[in-house]
Design a protein around this motif. Structure first.
Motif, PDB file in Angstrom:
ATOM      1  N   LEU A  45       0.686  -1.099  -0.030  1.00  0.00           N
ATOM      2  CA  LEU A  45      -0.081   0.057  -0.115  1.00  0.00           C
ATOM      3  C   LEU A  45       0.836   1.185  -0.058  1.00  0.00           C
ATOM      4  N   ASP A  46       1.878   1.257   0.900  1.00  0.00           N
ATOM      5  CA  ASP A  46       2.966   2.394   0.903  1.00  0.00           C
ATOM      6  C   ASP A  46       3.781   2.705  -0.720  1.00  0.00           C
ATOM      7  N   GLU A  47       3.930   1.659  -1.282  1.00  0.00           N
ATOM      8  CA  GLU A  47       4.349   1.782  -2.476  1.00  0.00           C
ATOM      9  C   GLU A  47       3.326   2.338  -3.618  1.00  0.00           C
ATOM     10  N   ARG A  48       2.022   1.968  -3.430  1.00  0.00           N
ATOM     11  CA  ARG A  48       0.921   2.587  -4.252  1.00  0.00           C
ATOM     12  C   ARG A  48       0.706   3.780  -3.995  1.00  0.00           C
ATOM     13  N   ARG A  49       0.853   4.137  -2.669  1.00  0.00           N
ATOM     14  CA  ARG A  49       0.776   5.690  -2.487  1.00  0.00           C
ATOM     15  C   ARG A  49       1.611   6.488  -3.251  1.00  0.00           C
ATOM     16  N   VAL A  50       2.746   6.153  -3.549  1.00  0.00           N
ATOM     17  CA  VAL A  50       3.761   6.877  -4.432  1.00  0.00           C
ATOM     18  C   VAL A  50       3.288   6.875  -5.589  1.00  0.00           C
ATOM     19  N   TRP A  51       2.784   5.836  -6.055  1.00  0.00           N
ATOM     20  CA  TRP A  51       2.344   5.601  -7.434  1.00  0.00           C
ATOM     21  C   TRP A  51       1.020   6.533  -7.771  1.00  0.00           C
ATOM     22  N   TRP A  52       0.210   6.496  -6.443  1.00  0.00           N
ATOM     23  CA  TRP A  52      -0.942   7.487  -6.655  1.00  0.00           C
ATOM     24  C   TRP A  52      -0.636   8.817  -6.832  1.00  0.00           C
ATOM     25  N   ALA A  53       0.314   9.380  -6.145  1.00  0.00           N
ATOM     26  CA  ALA A  53       0.801  10.809  -6.180  1.00  0.00           C
ATOM     27  C   ALA A  53       1.374  11.119  -7.644  1.00  0.00           C
ATOM     28  N   THR A  54       1.280  10.402  -8.533  1.00  0.00           N
ATOM     29  CA  THR A  54       1.781  10.893  -9.992  1.00  0.00           C
ATOM     30  C   THR A  54       0.813  11.061 -10.648  1.00  0.00           C
ATOM     31  N   TYR A  55      -0.585  11.029 -10.393  1.00  0.00           N
ATOM     32  CA  TYR A  55      -1.606  11.190 -11.251  1.00  0.00           C
ATOM     33  C   TYR A  55      -2.547  12.443 -10.627  1.00  0.00           C
ATOM     34  N   ALA A  56      -3.132  13.177 -11.495  1.00  0.00           N
ATOM     35  CA  ALA A  56      -3.782  14.480 -11.152  1.00  0.00           C
ATOM     36  C   ALA A  56      -5.153  14.512 -11.892  1.00  0.00           C
ATOM     37  N   PRO A  57      -6.375  15.194 -11.393  1.00  0.00           N
ATOM     38  CA  PRO A  57      -7.530  15.345 -12.191  1.00  0.00           C
ATOM     39  C   PRO A  57      -7.513  16.006 -13.400  1.00  0.00           C
ATOM     40  N   ALA A  58      -6.247  16.722 -13.636  1.00  0.00           N
ATOM     41  CA  ALA A  58      -6.088  17.562 -14.818  1.00  0.00           C
ATOM     42  C   ALA A  58      -4.725  17.368 -15.139  1.00  0.00           C
ATOM     43  N   GLY A  59      -4.423  17.511 -16.629  1.00  0.00           N
ATOM     44  CA  GLY A  59      -3.232  17.364 -17.073  1.00  0.00           C
ATOM     45  C   GLY A  59      -3.186  15.846 -17.758  1.00  0.00           C
ATOM     46  N   ALA A  60      -1.843  15.715 -18.148  1.00  0.00           N
ATOM     47  CA  ALA A  60      -1.679  14.546 -18.993  1.00  0.00           C
ATOM     48  C   ALA A  60      -1.506  13.223 -18.296  1.00  0.00           C
ATOM     49  N   HIS A  61      -1.389  13.081 -16.863  1.00  0.00           N
ATOM     50  CA  HIS A  61      -1.170  11.807 -16.017  1.00  0.00           C
ATOM     51  C   HIS A  61      -2.402  11.564 -15.303  1.00  0.00           C
ATOM     52  N   ARG A  62      -3.237  10.841 -15.572  1.00  0.00           N
ATOM     53  CA  ARG A  62      -4.759  10.582 -15.463  1.00  0.00           C
ATOM     54  C   ARG A  62      -4.897   9.250 -14.888  1.00  0.00           C
ATOM     55  N   LEU A  63      -5.741   8.998 -13.965  1.00  0.00           N
ATOM     56  CA  LEU A  63      -6.147   7.699 -13.460  1.00  0.00           C
ATOM     57  C   LEU A  63      -7.668   7.724 -13.562  1.00  0.00           C
ATOM     58  N   ILE A  64      -8.428   6.656 -14.386  1.00  0.00           N
ATOM     59  CA  ILE A  64      -9.793   6.953 -14.327  1.00  0.00           C
ATOM     60  C   ILE A  64     -10.153   5.561 -13.952  1.00  0.00           C
ATOM     61  N   VAL A  65     -11.181   5.384 -13.244  1.00  0.00           N
ATOM     62  CA  VAL A  65     -11.638   3.884 -12.533  1.00  0.00           C
ATOM     63  C   VAL A  65     -13.064   3.672 -13.207  1.00  0.00           C
ATOM     64  N   ALA A  66     -13.439   2.422 -13.196  1.00  0.00           N
ATOM     65  CA  ALA A  66     -14.727   2.009 -13.411  1.00  0.00           C
ATOM     66  C   ALA A  66     -15.383   1.277 -12.057  1.00  0.00           C
ATOM     67  N   ALA A  67     -16.587   1.884 -11.589  1.00  0.00           N
ATOM     68  CA  ALA A  67     -16.817   1.421 -10.534  1.00  0.00           C
ATOM     69  C   ALA A  67     -18.405   0.874 -10.473  1.00  0.00           C
ATOM     70  N   GLU A  68     -18.780  -0.020  -9.924  1.00  0.00           N
ATOM     71  CA  GLU A  68     -20.015  -0.612  -9.606  1.00  0.00           C
ATOM     72  C   GLU A  68     -20.609  -0.365  -8.345  1.00  0.00           C
ATOM     73  N   GLY A  69     -21.317   0.617  -8.287  1.00  0.00           N
ATOM     74  CA  GLY A  69     -21.728   1.067  -6.898  1.00  0.00           C
ATOM     75  C   GLY A  69     -20.442   1.621  -6.158  1.00  0.00           C
TER      76      GLY A  69
END
Length: 167
Positions: free
Chosen positions: A38-62
């Motif tokens: 989880l700590d490694e994934r937090r570092v990974w998470w910090a590379t994404y933003a809601p704007a700009g070229a580095h994005r993370l989009i999720v598919a959610a069911e509920g």
């Protein structure tokens, strides 16, 4: 249930980690050989933003995340600042329902008005479904690296794809 797509949130991190680690354990979609913490994934998470070229989009069911797509820096050299590498990962029960294509369509559309100009992706072989997904989204084949990685004692080849952001 029909999945809705949205920007990833920090509270999705545990679900994203579960999906990714499933692929670490069961296949070669990622070349990581040990599960990510989880700590490694937090570092990974910090590379994404809601704007700009580095994005993370999720598919959610509920409230359950069942897949995600990312656009990440391709290389750290400044000369590659206009190139992003994309990837998509699905939970095992979300495969075969068109979510990968929907995630890519949303991600690619969001890249249009960013500094990204070129999108690249690698598909570890064999993976006919992922190859077809990339070709159906306007990617062209660049070439294949043959047996250039080893995971679980097995050599792995990857085909690389590219496309302009604006098709």
């Amino acid at each position: 249930m029909n999945a809705h797509l949205r920007a990833g949130r920090e509270d999705d991190l545990a679900a994203l980690l579960e999906i990714y680690n499933h692929h670490v354990r069961t296949g070669h979609a990622t070349f990581d050989e040990a599960e990510v913490s989880l700590d490694e994934r937090r570092v990974w998470w910090a590379t994404y933003a809601p704007a700009g070229a580095h994005r993370l989009i999720v598919a959610a069911e509920g409230d359950r995340v069942v897949g995600y797509a990312t656009s990440s820096p391709y290389r750290t050299h400044p000369a590659f600042r206009h190139t992003v590498e994309v990837s998509v990962y699905l939970a095992p029960n979300a495969v075969g329902r068109g979510l990968g294509g929907r995630l890519y369509d949303t991600l690619l559309a969001e890249l249009v008005n960013t500094q990204a100009k070129r999108v690249v992706a690698a598909v570890a072989l064999p993976n006919e479904v992922s190859v077809a997904l990339h070709l159906s989204r306007g990617f062209t084949t660049v070439g294949t690296f043959t047996d250039y990685a080893v995971k679980g004692g097995r050599p792995i080849s990857s085909t690389w794809f590219e496309r302009p952001v604006n098709l």
